[in-house]
Design an enzyme around this catalytic site. Structure first.
Site, PDB file in Angstrom:
ATOM      1  N   HIS A 100      24.510  12.921  53.186  1.00  0.00           N
ATOM      2  CA  HIS A 100      25.150  14.197  52.875  1.00  0.00           C
ATOM      3  C   HIS A 100      26.134  13.947  51.734  1.00  0.00           C
ATOM      4  CE1 HIS A 100      24.187  14.654  57.223  1.00  0.00           C
ATOM      5  NE2 HIS A 100      24.022  15.939  56.940  1.00  0.00           N
ATOM      6  N   ASP A 103      29.354  12.489  52.875  1.00  0.00           N
ATOM      7  CA  ASP A 103      29.254  11.121  53.404  1.00  0.00           C
ATOM      8  C   ASP A 103      29.624  10.116  52.325  1.00  0.00           C
ATOM      9  OD1 ASP A 103      28.130  12.127  55.755  1.00  0.00           O
ATOM     10  OD2 ASP A 103      26.079  11.784  55.073  1.00  0.00           O
ATOM     11  N   GLU A 231      15.336  21.491  58.262  1.00  0.00           N
ATOM     12  CA  GLU A 231      15.307  20.693  59.487  1.00  0.00           C
ATOM     13  C   GLU A 231      15.567  21.594  60.692  1.00  0.00           C
ATOM     14  OE1 GLU A 231      17.918  17.109  61.437  1.00  0.00           O
ATOM     15  OE2 GLU A 231      17.357  16.937  59.328  1.00  0.00           O
ATOM     16  N   GLU A 267      13.057  16.402  63.434  1.00  0.00           N
ATOM     17  CA  GLU A 267      13.810  15.392  64.181  1.00  0.00           C
ATOM     18  C   GLU A 267      13.345  15.376  65.632  1.00  0.00           C
ATOM     19  OE1 GLU A 267      18.293  14.634  65.803  1.00  0.00           O
ATOM     20  OE2 GLU A 267      18.081  15.022  63.657  1.00  0.00           O
ATOM     21  N   HIS A 270      15.700  17.046  68.161  1.00  0.00           N
ATOM     22  CA  HIS A 270      15.735  18.501  68.004  1.00  0.00           C
ATOM     23  C   HIS A 270      14.501  19.135  68.649  1.00  0.00           C
ATOM     24  CE1 HIS A 270      18.489  18.249  64.178  1.00  0.00           C
ATOM     25  NE2 HIS A 270      19.016  17.680  65.251  1.00  0.00           N
ATOM     26  N   ASP A 295      12.913  12.731  61.014  1.00  0.00           N
ATOM     27  CA  ASP A 295      14.114  12.009  61.431  1.00  0.00           C
ATOM     28  C   ASP A 295      13.794  11.323  62.752  1.00  0.00           C
ATOM     29  OD1 ASP A 295      15.605  12.711  59.283  1.00  0.00           O
ATOM     30  OD2 ASP A 295      17.139  13.815  60.375  1.00  0.00           O
ATOM     31  N   ASP A 306      22.364  16.674  71.617  1.00  0.00           N
ATOM     32  CA  ASP A 306      21.724  15.810  70.618  1.00  0.00           C
ATOM     33  C   ASP A 306      22.401  14.439  70.641  1.00  0.00           C
ATOM     34  OD1 ASP A 306      20.142  15.071  68.524  1.00  0.00           O
ATOM     35  OD2 ASP A 306      21.110  16.336  67.028  1.00  0.00           O
ATOM     36  N   ASP A 308      21.127  11.473  69.554  1.00  0.00           N
ATOM     37  CA  ASP A 308      20.812  10.666  68.363  1.00  0.00           C
ATOM     38  C   ASP A 308      20.718   9.174  68.675  1.00  0.00           C
ATOM     39  OD1 ASP A 308      20.585  12.763  66.551  1.00  0.00           O
ATOM     40  OD2 ASP A 308      22.726  12.788  66.111  1.00  0.00           O
ATOM     41  N   ASP A 338      17.968   8.949  61.822  1.00  0.00           N
ATOM     42  CA  ASP A 338      19.128   9.782  62.156  1.00  0.00           C
ATOM     43  C   ASP A 338      19.579   9.354  63.548  1.00  0.00           C
ATOM     44  OD1 ASP A 338      21.061  11.679  62.443  1.00  0.00           O
ATOM     45  OD2 ASP A 338      19.767  13.398  62.092  1.00  0.00           O
TER      46      ASP A 338
END
Length: 440
Positions: A100, A103, A231, A267, A270, A295, A306, A308, A338
């Site tokens: 991002h 980031d 996404e 993802e 998701h 992802d 989520d 991750d 991710d």
């Protein structure tokens, strides 16, 4: 300065190795179905979870003390973060990364400062890429963390917020183009609502469509040759998000004439939050012609959010890759991690352990999916199961030769009395398990 001085380059040592800092299954040069594992996987490491997240959760402060997050000057922290990231990518041997905008670069106190910071860091990242050969899989803009985006970005009730978000995306897309990125991702983290009591649903959907058209137009204007990807995610942080799942995104794109311009980045976690399997979302994306990238992560079946986590199910990944390989593999997309280590995993080695294990699982999944494709037993059964539709009667139905009335008349004249044939689900599951556990 080296941030991972005591960590060696991660190399393939084979299944018998007990070295936790080695690959057991990911031999990047090994060929499967005519491509190397590196070419099949197109692995990327994400910036946000790996180098930005401090280990916070809603109940506790950050648990990580990353050396690249300690400098007093924000731009110096950004440069140190890039140094640590590219050292990590190089030692792990992964060819791509993702980010991002915020980031990699400090947001600053104004749009002008944001733009200047981002331009300088983009130049720095370009030099890191040139020095290492590591490439950008995709870039994106963070349109969800800052308080200004509490009510959304493109879907905000305030047009000034919309304009601020558009400025971020313009710069992030320009940076992605400058860095040779293969894709640009749009994740609508707060493009949704918490309650319909204060939400104009139709207006917000129209705003989102206008925003996406602007992004598409800018991509064409600057000559961006990569893919634009949405996404999907059903909820979190909002109660309901407009990009709920692959089918919802496709319907939205069709409604607004964007189906030829934008594809999806799927993802795994998701998908499960939306009540689907990872396999389902990938298969649906291919069926609708909008598959783009992935992802790679997983959720916890006992948690409704989520998480991750790093993907550790070869079974789940094999079915995902079965779909991907069947359709020719990735084009511009790839497998982006991710994924984040747990808050208690505070050592630098833990970053490597998480990625090494997940990469090995992906490599195994590609090999097992290739077995399913080469033995062709699943597709052979499907062809047999739907054979009637390839015969004359089925073709006439699908080609429009029959109306509802004439088909009913023909069915009566034929005296049709079709009998159900077995779907052999258990056999299909056995075939998959044989490929996964026996490799044949």
């Amino acid at each position: 300065m080296s941030y991972f001085e005591h960590i060696p380059e991660i190399r393939y040592e084979g299944p018998q190795s007990d070295n936790p800092l080695a690959y057991r299954h990911y031999d990047k040069s090994k060929k499967v179905l005519g491509k190397t594992l590196e070419e099949h996987l197109r692995i990327a490491v994400c910036y946000w979870h790996t180098f930005v997240w401090p280990g916070v959760d809603i109940f506790g402060q950050g648990t990580f003390r990353r050396p690249w997050q300690q400098a007093g000057d924000a731009m110096e922290r950004a440069r140190q973060k890039a140094d640590s990231a590219f050292e990590f990518f190089s030692k792990l041997g992964t060819p791509y990364y993702t980010f991002h905008d915020t980031d990699v670069s400090p947001e600053g106190s104004s749009l002008k400062e944001y733009s200047e910071n981002f331009l300088r860091i983009t130049d720095y990242l370009a030099r890191k890429q040139e020095d290492t050969g590591i490439k950008l899989l995709w870039g994106t803009a963070n349109l969800f963390s800052h308080p200004r985006y509490a009510a959304g970005a493109a879907t905000s009730p305030d047009p000034e917020v919309f304009a601020f978000a558009a400025t971020q995306v313009r710069h992030a897309l320009d940076a992605t183009q400058r860095l040779g990125g293969d894709n640009y991702v749009l994740w609508g983290g707060r493009e949704g609502y918490d309650t319909l009591l204060n939400t104009d649903l139709m207006r917000e959907r129209d705003q989102l469509a206008r925003f996406l058209h602007m992004v598409v137009d800018h991509a064409h204007k600057i000559g961006f040759k990569g893919s634009l990807l949405i996404e999907p995610k059903p909820q979190e942080p909002t109660k309901h998000q407009y990009d709920y799942d692959v089918a919802t995104v496709h319907g939205f794109l069709l409604q607004h004439g964007l189906e030829k311009e934008i594809r999806v980045n799927i993802e795994a976690n998701h998908a499960t939050l939306a009540g689907h399997s990872f396999h389902h979302e990938i298969a649906t994306a291919y069926a609708l012609g909008i598959f783009g990238s992935v992802d790679a992560n997983r959720g916890d079946p006992q948690n409704g959010w989520d998480t991750d986590q790093f993907p550790n199910s070869v079974e789940e990944l094999t079915l995902a890759f079965y779909e991907i390989l069947k359709h020719g593999g990735f084009t511009t997309g790839g497998m982006n991690f991710d994924s984040k280590v747990r808050r208690q995993s505070v050592d630098p080695e833990d970053l490597f352990y998480g990625h090494i294990g997940a990469i090995d699982n992906l490599a195994l999944a590609v090999e097992r999916a290739a077995v399913l494709i080469e033995n062709d037993r699943l597709d052979q059964f499907k062809r047999q199961r739907y054979a009637g539709w390839d015969a004359d009667f089925g073709r006439k139905i699908l080609s429009g030769d029959y109306s509802l009335s004439t088909l009913a008349t023909d069915a009566l004249a034929r005296g049709l009395n079709p009998q159900h044939a077995s779907g052999h689900q258990e056999l299909m599951e056995n075939i998959v398990n044989q490929a996964i556990y026996s490799g044949r």
